[in-house]
Enzyme design. Sequence first.
Site, PDB file in Angstrom:
ATOM      1  CE  LYS A  85      -0.409   2.412  -3.757  1.00  0.00           C
ATOM      2  NZ  LYS A  85      -1.315   2.047  -2.655  1.00  0.00           N
ATOM      3  CE  LYS A 143      -1.081  -2.655   4.494  1.00  0.00           C
ATOM      4  NZ  LYS A 143      -1.669  -1.593   3.673  1.00  0.00           N
ATOM      5  CE  LYS A 164      -0.077  -6.298  -1.410  1.00  0.00           C
ATOM      6  NZ  LYS A 164      -0.003  -5.102  -2.248  1.00  0.00           N
TER       7      LYS A 164
END
Length: 332
Positions: free
Chosen positions: A198, A112, A195
Amino acid sequence: GPRVFSGIQPTADSFHLGNYLGALRHWIRLQDDHDAFYCVVDMHAITVEHDPVALRERTYRSAAQLIAMGLDPQRSTLFAQSQVPAHAELAWVLNCITGLGEARRMTQFKDKSAKGGLEQASVGLLTYPMLMAADILLYQTEAVPVGEDQRQHLELTRDLAQRFNSRFGDTFTIPAPLIISDTAKIVDLQEPAIKMSKSASSPKGIVDVLDDPKAAAKKIRSAVTDSEAEVRFDREDKPGVSNLLTIYSALTGRKVSEIADQYAGQGYGAFKVDLSEIVADFVSPLRERTDALLADRAELDAILRDGAAAAREVASTTLAAVYDRVGFVGQT
Ligand code: ATP
Ligand code: MG
């Protein structure tokens, strides 16, 4: 029954099939014979840039979706993380027993923070796993139902609990990850190497549980497969088809091998059409139920307020023990 805890971030307008199959369906199953604490982790959601209006809305939407899926606030304790200040308070103590190198090694932080560049990443993104450890440890949790991507954070949580216990005296239950491997990593429908997420998936790569049934069906029909035209489970060589088989099996309760046999020699056409209908039927009632729950904001607020009050009782007991053991003077 044994204590379970888990959380989900209000980082999108809808949860996706990966959240449901990897985690949320286990949350719902566990409430029958466990003492379950489930949390919409809004404090985790501000570790990346966010819009305050959207965050509040999504927190309510998250609670509503959980209830629409079958979470029963009468049997489980449902609340928002920010409603229980002990989460932030324990996180501080855990930050102080975590090595900087240990925190920087977390793959979620690396992934991230790589997006906008390390220098731009918030310190909150780095300390996220210690806040998550606090979430879990406050409730003397025995098991944590999560997807595969959270295994490393769970390991850190266990390490921190053991470290605290051995330095300051037995305080925390050591939590075990509850990762059901079949569905623990649902992958992106367009990019099977990553994966379903969201925040990272494109709209075509992700089936949202609040998707319009027709749109959800279309995403399944246009999912990336391979040029072989054989319905067979092989995660290495056929990640797209294997993902669809996993979803098919989980939503119908049928064995992967049985489903593969059924479509043998037929290419992907019929398989995808049937799965698209199964997925459409699954999402179909969820939007209406969620909307109905969202229409009564006062009722949702009351559910969260009651859940938070019950959570604060358990959490404050653990926090008081922690504060005492580390040598703080206490409240009185
Ligand atoms: P974000 O992109 O904002 O991190 P997310 O899709 O990863 O969102 P989280 O709120 O971080 O969702 O995770 C909620 C739960 O869903 C966790 O238990 C996580 O392990 C699980 N989960 C998330 N993505 C998947 C997936 N693709 N397959 C299985 N489980 C998943
Ligand atoms: Mg995530």
